[in-house]
Design an enzyme around this catalytic site. Structure first.
Site, PDB file in Angstrom:
ATOM      1  CB  SER A 108       3.939   7.436  -5.022  1.00 36.89           C
ATOM      2  OG  SER A 108       3.629   6.189  -4.080  1.00 36.89           O
ATOM      3  CG  ASP A 247       0.462   5.726  -1.677  1.00 35.93           C
ATOM      4  OD1 ASP A 247      -1.002   5.608  -2.095  1.00 35.93           O
ATOM      5  OD2 ASP A 247       1.291   5.255  -2.335  1.00 35.93           O
ATOM      6  CG  ASP A 249      -0.035   7.084  -6.211  1.00 32.58           C
ATOM      7  OD1 ASP A 249       0.106   6.692  -5.160  1.00 32.58           O
ATOM      8  OD2 ASP A 249       0.689   6.412  -7.329  1.00 32.58           O
ATOM      9  CG  ASP A 251       0.105   3.024  -5.678  1.00 36.26           C
ATOM     10  OD1 ASP A 251       0.266   3.831  -4.602  1.00 36.26           O
ATOM     11  OD2 ASP A 251       0.864   3.045  -6.504  1.00 36.26           O
TER      12      ASP A 251
END
Length: 454
Positions: A108, A247, A249, A251
């Site tokens: 992340s 960010d 990833d 999400d």
């Protein structure tokens, strides 16, 4: 202590998180999750369980992907390799392809040397604690390995970026609904570096992409949702209507308005909640947030007739509350926003699309839309080296908290939150002024140090 944290297994790649561990997790997850799949019929022609595997742009994701794919296939699971794709894209395809499990390799917003492994159950939802405990319990366990035709097949999956982008754009109303808007998108040199700009452009926006040149080493390096300076400057430089920062990833996302002023997750949730309410689409006129959301959000939505339910910190707990009550909007101040009508997890690109749709449909700027929330000054003090287990039971501390709440008289709030991983207690205070919040927080922190000393 469990190897699973609040969001899967995470640590220094090739340090705590090795290829051996990834291989073992692949085997254990295959055995546990396939055993717990629901009763939906297996698609015609499928003879083995199916997993999908994606990753972000970290160079370590390459060897970890091969290791976990090897573990899954050795346990008799067919694997579709999605390659680089955001976490919500992996969740979407886990559901769309009716896979028995999904795997995302990402840390992340963490720095590049870290990496992580997140597992998704059938339907694209995150695992609950009990399933993670069961996976961990099976690590290294002896088992009967399939041989011959019983092992899994590994196949690259067609065009995941195009399929996921089409899904994102398809959640909006009308043809090219973002036409006329100029936006800066900071992709954090991460998993959405291709799909993020593509989805916004396909929806009609003029897109200036920054942080969209990943080289395996630069993910989150001075860019993305934890470093907004470049986004602020780019929005002003290009005269953009708004900017969004993802960010690693993708999400979650945060935003800035046309003047480069920050718009946080609480303000984003308010914008989306009021948009859904106006159209009669906000289930039970309720938003699910966490205990860390600013009191200003709760006050703003209360004035509009929207209730706010508060869950524990962590998007998995927000989603649990949403599923339990059937609610369709929830999220965190940090920018995880779950639009449950369209996604099973937080989705930064989806969030940006729907905020921009609200801008276009209302004819109002992001600054005007965000101004509905007046954020109260919030002070957070971490008190280390204390017995966090007594934070909710020490009589003198509870009395001090009650006195502080009485002093604030409904104009602020107090929250004591023990850390999940360290011997510390977080003291959070909101008040009408920064000075008042700081004074109350300092006073309570002193009581925590005195009463909970080890």
């Amino acid at each position: 202590m469990s190897i699973f944290g609040t969001d899967g297994v995470r640590g220094l790649a090739n340090g705590q998180l090795t290829a051996d561990l990834a291989l073992g997790l692949g085997v254990a997850a295959a055995r546990v999750l396939v055993a717990h799949t629901d009763e939906r019929p297996t698609p015609a022609g499928r003879t083995r369980p199916l997993a999908v595997v994606g990753r972000d742009t970290r160079v370590s994701g390459q060897f970890l992907e091969h290791a976990i794919v090897a573990g899954l296939a050795s346990a008799g699971v067919d694997v579709l390799r999605l390659r680089v794709l955001p976490t919500p894209g992996v969740a979407f395809l886990t559901d769309r392809l009716r896979a028995d499990l999904g795997v995302m390799i990402s840390a992340s917003h963490n720095p590049m040397p870290d990496n992580g492994i997140k597992f998704l159950a059938r339907g694209g939802v995150k695992l609950d604690d009990a399933l993670e405990d069961e996976i961990e319990a099976r690590l290294g366990e002896q088992w009967d390995r399939p041989t011959g035709a019983g092992v899994g097949r590994v196949t690259p999956y067609g065009p995941p970026v195009e399929e996921y982008a089409a899904h994102l754009v398809g959640t909006l109303d009308g043809e090219r609904p973002l036409a006329g808007l100029r936006v800066v998108l900071d992709c954090a040199h991460g998993a959405a570096s291709v799909v993020g700009p593509k989805a916004l452009a396909d929806a009609g926006a003029e897109v200036i992409a920054i942080g969209a040149a990943p080289d395996g080493l630069n993910i989150n390096a001075g860019v993305g949702s934890t470093h907004l300076d470049h986004l602020r400057a780019a929005v002003v430089e290009h005269g953009a209507d708004a900017g969004f920062a993802l960010d690693g990833d993708a999400d979650r996302c945060l935003a800035v308005d046309h003047a480069g002023e920050d718009v946080d997750g609480d303000q984003i949730m308010a914008i989306l909640a009021l948009a859904l309410q106006e159209r009669g689409r906000l289930v039970a006129d309720t938003l699910v947030a966490t205990v860390m959301s600013n009191l200003g959000l709760i006050q703003a939505l209360d004035r509009a007739g929207v209730a706010v339910r508060q869950a524990a910190v962590g998007d998995r707990y927000v989603l649990e509350e949403m599923r339990a009550g059937g609610f369709n909007l929830g999220g965190e101040q940090s920018g995880h926003v779950i639009l449950r009508d369209h996604a099973t997890t937080g989705d930064g690109v989806l969030t940006a699309l729907h905020v921009m749709q609200r801008m276009a449909a209302s004819g109002r700027s992001l600054a005007e839309l965000a101004s509905v929330v007046t954020r109260l000054p919030q002070v957070l003090v971490n008190v280390a080296d204390v017995d966090k287990g007594r934070a909710g039971s020490d009589p003198a501390l509870l009395s001090a908290v009650a006195a502080a709440e009485e002093d604030l008289a409904g104009s602020g709030r107090v929250l004591l939150r023990p850390s999940g991983t360290e011997a510390l207690v977080r003291v959070m205070v909101e008040a009408p002024t920064s000075e008042k919040a700081s004074a109350v927080a300092a006073s309570l922190a002193d009581v925590v140090r005195e009463r909970l000393a080890l």
